[in-house]
Scaffold this active site. Structure first.
Site, mmCIF file in Angstrom:
data_model
loop_
_atom_site.group_PDB
_atom_site.id
_atom_site.type_symbol
_atom_site.label_atom_id
_atom_site.label_comp_id
_atom_site.label_asym_id
_atom_site.label_seq_id
_atom_site.Cartn_x
_atom_site.Cartn_y
_atom_site.Cartn_z
ATOM 1 N N HIS A 147 0.824 -1.200 0.000
ATOM 2 C CA HIS A 147 0.000 0.000 0.000
ATOM 3 C C HIS A 147 0.864 1.258 0.000
ATOM 4 C CE1 HIS A 147 -3.461 -2.544 0.721
ATOM 5 N NE2 HIS A 147 -2.853 -3.082 1.766
ATOM 6 N N ASN A 427 7.676 18.604 17.214
ATOM 7 C CA ASN A 427 8.029 17.250 16.796
ATOM 8 C C ASN A 427 8.514 17.227 15.346
ATOM 9 O OD1 ASN A 427 7.882 14.234 17.381
ATOM 10 N ND2 ASN A 427 6.605 14.378 15.554
ATOM 11 N N ARG A 430 12.135 18.076 15.160
ATOM 12 C CA ARG A 430 12.997 17.007 15.688
ATOM 13 C C ARG A 430 13.113 15.821 14.732
ATOM 14 N NH1 ARG A 430 10.154 18.150 20.623
ATOM 15 N NH2 ARG A 430 8.776 16.385 20.178
ATOM 16 N N ASN A 433 14.883 16.271 9.924
ATOM 17 C CA ASN A 433 16.280 16.048 9.579
ATOM 18 C C ASN A 433 17.020 15.712 10.864
ATOM 19 O OD1 ASN A 433 18.926 16.089 8.702
ATOM 20 N ND2 ASN A 433 18.700 17.934 7.463
ATOM 21 N N HIS A 472 20.465 28.895 7.237
ATOM 22 C CA HIS A 472 19.610 28.664 6.073
ATOM 23 C C HIS A 472 19.562 29.900 5.170
ATOM 24 C CE1 HIS A 472 18.167 25.096 8.226
ATOM 25 N NE2 HIS A 472 17.624 24.702 7.087
#
Length: 567
Positions: A147, A427, A430, A433, A472
């Site tokens: 699936h 979450n 965390r 990456n 970044h």
């Protein structure tokens, strides 16, 4: 395992054997038996005058007993499952508290007593560092389910549709099949210069940090009269190398040669990766040398060997260890599959930009910059933004890192977790990456808490967000050739806000939907604004811009400048 080491497990097994699995079993059986026993003791009350048992009553009693037996069976299975789960959880906790071998036995030959004592001395204490274990990547496990693999097939089908649409449109416009891939050729231009720059960066990281650390460790042996002065000198030299050798020179090469975006990304991402690895190597080994200089447990400081450091520079992790769990063999077919998937994702991104981005943004910078155009641009950019997000994740965090891990027999493949199931942005940060998150957690967040004596946890979190946002934005500014802090603002404003609003206590499907909606909108904003600014920089160049003009986004006034030129 020695007899002394397995005593906790044996005691746990003895406790488990003594545990009453089904405390209500006797009472339940007594309740079930009492009617029958009562029937046997007073059986005459269920007999007719001629001594025959009433058939209807017997049938009803059998049905009642059958229903009670089914309920009893379900209760027994539930109690059994709960007791087994508790036992297994406690067994795992007991085994985790025992002293584990530094490398799994199935992946390495038995160690001698001397090697084992050496590794026990240098291994980080439990709870004070990342523990590497042998495990597969999550998508490799999920793709074994038909699936889930169907979703992978759907993305392949979408790629085929993109290819067919591009070929058909080019054939209608040009009267022939166009297979020149001019966008890819432009994006990866000046590739020989990229290779030479990378070789120079890698050789410098291989030689300079290791030799500086080796010389510093010798200065801590006690033969030098001023070890702290040497620490300041070697530490300053290392920071100077990080700032100039790895920080300034590669950026100077990129800027002065006006490298195209993909070539810029290769050099700048490798620059950041090597700087993080050099920091990890020094950060993990300094406490070991200082502990040796204090205790003098061996005649020489335990400095890592060159092969260990060289392996770490190629390993798909940013946390240094002398030893990592290793697989016994290299599956070259697996490596070839992952590299082909990386190549497929590269062409996928090419077709996404050719079919979805370039036709939309080619002339958008010439239009009036107003709210309506902004809203339409963001929502039209969500689909290509999400596709680029998925492809970047799959190509780099799954395929590229797994390919190098397989070639190096690196067994810990947890480069990411199930970030798609996140119900909070905390979450998500965390699990998206794990490789970069581990570095930020151990060397930025925890070190900040240690220096502040664990008194400013919100400040430590803010510092982590700031470092991540600055890096970044630095990568995007150098690679795109302009400063437009969209990602920085998203990180520092919305990222921080969502991190506290959508925290770990938010559970349930609705919060996962909120997380995905926010992620989609964020990707749309990033693709829209950066694409607008990219074309505005090409259409409306400034001959002698001032510093303030360099900081001002060109897309805000490009339509006015083009209008004056046309007039």
């Amino acid at each position: 395992m020695d007899s002394g080491d397995d005593s906790p497990v044996r005691s746990r097994c003895r406790d488990f054997s003594k545990t009453p699995f089904f405390p209500n079993l006797k009472s339940s059986l007594a309740e079930e038996c009492s009617p029958g026993c009562h029937q046997q003791g007073n059986g005459d009350r269920y007999k007719t005058s001629n001594g025959k048992i009433e058939v209807e009553h017997v049938i009803s009693k059998k049905l009642q007993l059958k229903r009670k037996a089914e309920h009893l069976k379900s209760d027994l299975m539930c109690q059994f499952d709960s007791h087994v789960n508790k036992f297994m959880d406690s067994l795992v906790e007991e085994s985790a508290s025992l002293e584990p071998p530094p490398v799994p036995a199935i992946f390495s030959p038995p160690l001698s007593d001397k090697e084992r004592s050496k590794l026990m001395h240098i291994r980080p204490l439990q709870g004070q560092g990342k523990q590497f274990v042998s495990r597969r990547s999550l998508l490799d496990e999920l793709f074994e389910v038909n699936h889930i693999r169907t979703i992978y097939h759907m993305f392949i089908a979408l790629l085929i549709i993109f290819i067919l649409s591009t070929l058909v449109v080019d054939f209608i416009d040009e009267g022939r099949l166009v297979l020149d891939f001019d966008l890819l050729v432009y994006a990866f231009g000046q590739f020989p210069l990229v290779v030479c720059t990378w070789i120079g960066m890698f050789l410098s990281v291989l030689l300079v940090p290791y030799n500086l650390f080796h010389l510093w460790s010798q200065s801590q042996s006690g033969s030098c009269s001023h070890p702290r002065l040497y620490s300041v000198l070697f530490g300053s030299a290392f920071l100077l190398y990080q700032a100039l050798g790895l920080g300034f020179l590669p950026t100077y090469v990129v800027v002065t040669n006006s490298l195209p975006p993909a070539s810029c990304f290769i050099i700048i991402l490798e620059q950041v990766r090597l700087m993080m690895k050099a920091h990890s190597f020094v950060r993990e080994n300094i406490p070991r040398v200082l502990a040796w200089a204090k205790d003098k447990t061996s005649p020489n400081a335990m400095v890592p060997q060159v092969p260990q450091y060289l392996y770490f520079l190629f390993a798909p992790t940013l946390i240094y260890r002398d030893k990592y769990p290793r697989n016994p063999v290299i599956r070259w077919g697996y490596v070839a599959t992952k590299l082909l998937q990386v190549l497929g994702c590269l062409f996928y991104v090419y077709y996404v930009f050719v079919r979805l981005c370039i036709p939309q943004f080619h002339s958008i910078s010439l239009q009036l910059f107003d709210l309506r155009a902004m809203v339409l641009c963001v929502f039209n950019s969500i689909l290509p933004g999400v596709l680029v997000l998925f492809l970047g994740f799959f190509a780099f965090l799954h395929c590229w890192l797994n390919a190098f891990a397989e070639m190096l027999r690196f067994a810990d493949r947890m480069f990411y977790k199930d970030w798609w199931n996140s119900t909070s942005f905390a979450n998500y940060y965390r699990t998206w990456n794990v490789v970069v998150h581990d570095w930020l957690y151990y060397y930025v967040y925890l070190d900040f808490l240690r220096m502040s004596q664990k008194r400013f946890r919100p400040a430590a979190m803010l510092f982590v967000f700031t470092v991540s946002a600055v890096v970044h934005e630095y990568i995007l500014a150098i690679c795109f050739g302009f400063f437009y802090p969209v990602l920085f603002c998203l990180f520092m404003c919305f990222g921080m806000m969502f991190n506290f609003i959508l925290h770990d206590q938010r559970k349930g499907p609705i919060w996962n939907i909120v997380m995905w909606t926010s992620l989609f909108l964020g990707q749309g904003v990033i693709i829209c604004l950066y694409s607008q600014e990219w074309y505005a920089q090409r259409y409306c160049p400034l001959k002698e811009p001032s510093f303030l003009e360099l900081l001002k986004p060109r897309s805000w006034s490009c339509h006015l400048q083009r209008g004056l030129i046309v007039d």
